[in-house]
Design an enzyme around this catalytic site. Structure first.
Site, short mmCIF file in Angstrom:
data_model
loop_
_atom_site.label_atom_id
_atom_site.label_comp_id
_atom_site.label_asym_id
_atom_site.label_seq_id
_atom_site.Cartn_x
_atom_site.Cartn_y
_atom_site.Cartn_z
N HIS A 1 0.84 -1.21 0.00
CA HIS A 1 0.00 0.00 0.00
C HIS A 1 0.88 1.26 0.00
CE1 HIS A 1 -3.11 -2.60 2.36
NE2 HIS A 1 -3.54 -2.51 1.12
N LYS B 1 -17.26 -7.54 6.85
CA LYS B 1 -16.71 -8.48 7.83
C LYS B 1 -16.05 -7.65 8.93
CE LYS B 1 -12.43 -10.56 6.45
NZ LYS B 1 -11.53 -10.30 7.50
N ARG C 1 -2.38 -5.99 -8.55
CA ARG C 1 -1.24 -6.86 -8.29
C ARG C 1 -1.10 -7.95 -9.34
NH1 ARG C 1 -3.32 -7.96 -2.39
NH2 ARG C 1 -5.13 -8.16 -3.75
N SER D 1 -3.42 -7.65 2.93
CA SER D 1 -3.62 -7.52 4.38
C SER D 1 -4.03 -8.87 4.98
CB SER D 1 -4.69 -6.48 4.68
OG SER D 1 -4.28 -5.21 4.23
#
Ligand code: PNS
Length: 169
Positions: free
Chosen positions: A20, A44, A93, A131
């Site tokens: 990031h 979530k 990515r 993450s």
């Protein structure tokens, strides 16, 4: 609309990692101001609260006068309007990211045709980093050297120590 070029780099950032931060540095080369927009209403339950996620990002970017973290809830395009930004930055990515990103970019364009999504690729060393993987590897005792800021590692350690088990949330 302001004349300055403002980028909104949006995500969950639960927590921020070096991939990031690499994207933020790329934004700084192209835009006058970079706002790291942190989604507060995650579906979530996040590992870190919205305040912790914003604070962690601000700490890592404290040397960068042209960057700041802000929380948002609701539609991202609405948040972008409140900060006068047209450029929505997302890190890309791998090919596997593409379908989800493509859907989001087109939906955001439909919601507000003024918003342009800009994809940036992180340094190759971070291409596999997420993450979710950071948390999994950390809580299972793996080495994250060079992938996560040390302050974020300290926060993860605090979560682990408070939860008392090896794999919180
Ligand atoms: O890091 P993430 O979880 O991939 O980030 C996703 C994020 C926060 C960019 C996306 O979920 C989002 O924009 N949420 C806000 C609600 C919204 O605008 N939804 C419509 C997107 S097309």
């Amino acid at each position: 609309m302001s004349d300055s070029r403002i980028a909104v780099y949006a995500g969950s950032f639960d927590p921020i990692h070096n991939g990031h931060l690499d994207i933020v540095q790329r934004c700084r080369k192209v835009f006058d101001q970079t706002i790291v927009a942190v989604l507060s209403n995650l579906e979530k339950e996040p590992t870190f609260s919205i305040d912790e996620r914003v604070e962690m990002i601000d700490q890592e970017l404290e040397e960068c006068d042209d960057c700041e973290a802000q929380s948002f809830s609701g539609l991202l395009v609405d948040f972008m309007e409140t900060v006068n930004a047209r450029a929505l930055v997302r890190g890309l990515r791998a090919v596997s990211d593409f379908e989800y990103e493509f859907q989001m970019a087109l939906m955001n364009r439909r919601l507000n045709p003024e918003v342009e999504t800009v994809f940036m690729m992180p340094r190759e060393d971070y291409i596999y980093l997420s993450s979710r993987l950071v948390k999994e590897v950390f809580f299972l005792g793996g080495d994250l050297d060079g992938l996560v800021p040390s302050r974020v590692l300290d926060r993860l350690a605090r979560v682990r120590d408070l939860s008392g088990d090896s794999e919180p949330r």
